[in-house]
Design an enzyme around this catalytic site. Structure first.
Site, mmCIF file in Angstrom:
data_model
loop_
_atom_site.group_PDB
_atom_site.id
_atom_site.type_symbol
_atom_site.label_atom_id
_atom_site.label_comp_id
_atom_site.label_asym_id
_atom_site.label_seq_id
_atom_site.Cartn_x
_atom_site.Cartn_y
_atom_site.Cartn_z
ATOM 1 N N ASP A 211 -5.474 8.080 -6.271
ATOM 2 C CA ASP A 211 -4.984 8.231 -4.900
ATOM 3 C C ASP A 211 -6.130 8.279 -3.892
ATOM 4 O O ASP A 211 -5.885 8.377 -2.690
ATOM 5 C CB ASP A 211 -4.136 9.506 -4.782
ATOM 6 N N SER A 235 0.670 9.026 1.870
ATOM 7 C CA SER A 235 1.149 8.219 0.751
ATOM 8 C C SER A 235 2.663 8.292 0.700
ATOM 9 O O SER A 235 3.245 9.379 0.796
ATOM 10 C CB SER A 235 0.566 8.733 -0.567
ATOM 11 N N GLN A 285 0.337 1.077 -4.246
ATOM 12 C CA GLN A 285 0.746 2.168 -3.367
ATOM 13 C C GLN A 285 1.146 1.613 -2.007
ATOM 14 O O GLN A 285 0.487 0.719 -1.487
ATOM 15 C CB GLN A 285 -0.382 3.182 -3.186
#
Length: 297
Positions: A211, A235, A285
């Site tokens: 991430d 996110s 993502q």
């Protein structure tokens, strides 16, 4: 590192503790808080702890993929509760659903799949980008301390603390400068001190690190930076495929690209290679990259 930084081994011990979710009951776990964390919980932490909770419920099978949706920001003032649902246990595969909860509300839904180790047809089309080795690049922690006076106050504590995952950008750039850059970046990553020989921990540590870097890739083609006052980021979802064995305390190259952004969202893809060019993981993502209207005086 600065003189005020803790020892790398101490920071890694904190990461190990952070990812060692506590079993409260069958399929119910508690994830501890990040030491010194303030504000919003880092999304990689929630994903990694959710993966650890799922891994604790599976025997003789290895995690090979996960897909998560972030629904609410986590709060660093509270631990996170993880509830695991055992959706399927087959001879070869198993699937788990994990709900991460804070203050009675879900903050993440994640599904993970596990497989018994086996051999099979092999190929790898993806080639590792030709970038300088990490030994020739500057530690991002060192670079940030050199420009500490330019970091906005709200980010300073978070960005200047010594993190458990070291980053070295293949093409260093000023993340606080609003300039247009190509929609890709390559970054070497590894744990700042050795980790135990626990494959589940290494997979969770990679989920944690996956991430990092990624969301900022979709911002690069636009004249914004982390110091842009009306920029809102978060996110929205995160998917990770684990292809091959690896160690998070060895250098890995995180190669990221953003093929699209629009409507307040940015889409990002990442590939993670070992130094010898093996593709060990793939990541996607979508994130929020919204420019809010500035308040009028």
């Amino acid at each position: 590192m600065s003189d005020q930084d803790p020892a790398p081994e101490t920071v890694i011990e904190q990461l190990i503790t952070l990812l060692d979710v506590e079993e409260l009951d069958r399929d119910l776990y508690r994830g501890s808080r990040q030491p010194g964390g303030v504000g919003r919980v880092f999304g990689g932490q929630v994903i990694a702890q959710a993966l650890q909770a799922a891994q604790r419920s599976v025997k003789d099978k290895v995690a090979h993929s996960l897909h998560g949706y972030f629904m609410r920001p986590g709060d660093e003032n509270y631990p996170i509760i993880f509830r695991v649902e055992r959706d399927f246990d087959g001879g070869t595969f198993a699937t788990r659903r994990v709900i991460a909860i804070q203050k009675g509300k879900p903050i993440l839904n994640m599904a993970a799949s596990f497989q018994c180790p086996e051999e099979g047809l092999r190929h790898q089309q993806a080639q590792m980008p030709d970038v300088p080795p990490p030994e020739e690049l500057e530690n991002e922690h060192t670079r940030l301390h050199a420009i500490a006076d330019r970091i906005p106050e709200q980010f300073r504590g978070q960005l200047l603390r010594l993190r458990p995952i070291e980053q070295r950008q293949a093409a260093p750039f000023d993340r606080f400068k609003a300039e247009e850059l190509p929609p890709f970046q390559h970054c070497w990553i590894r744990a700042i001190a050795p980790l135990p020989d626990d494959p589940e921990l290494h997979r969770a540590a990679l989920a944690y690190a996956s991430d990092m870097v990624l969301l900022g890739t979709s911002m690069r083609p636009h004249p914004v930076g982390w110091g842009t006052s009306n920029l809102q980021t978060a996110s929205l979802d995160h998917a990770l495929w684990l292809h091959e064995p690896f160690r998070m305390d060895d250098w890995l190259l995180y190669s990221c690209e953003s093929p699209w952004s629009g409507h307040g969202r940015g889409f990002n893809r990442g590939q993670i290679f070992t130094r010898d060019g093996r593709l060990v993981a793939s990541v996607t993502q979508e994130g929020l990259i919204r420019l809010r209207e500035k308040k009028k005086d």
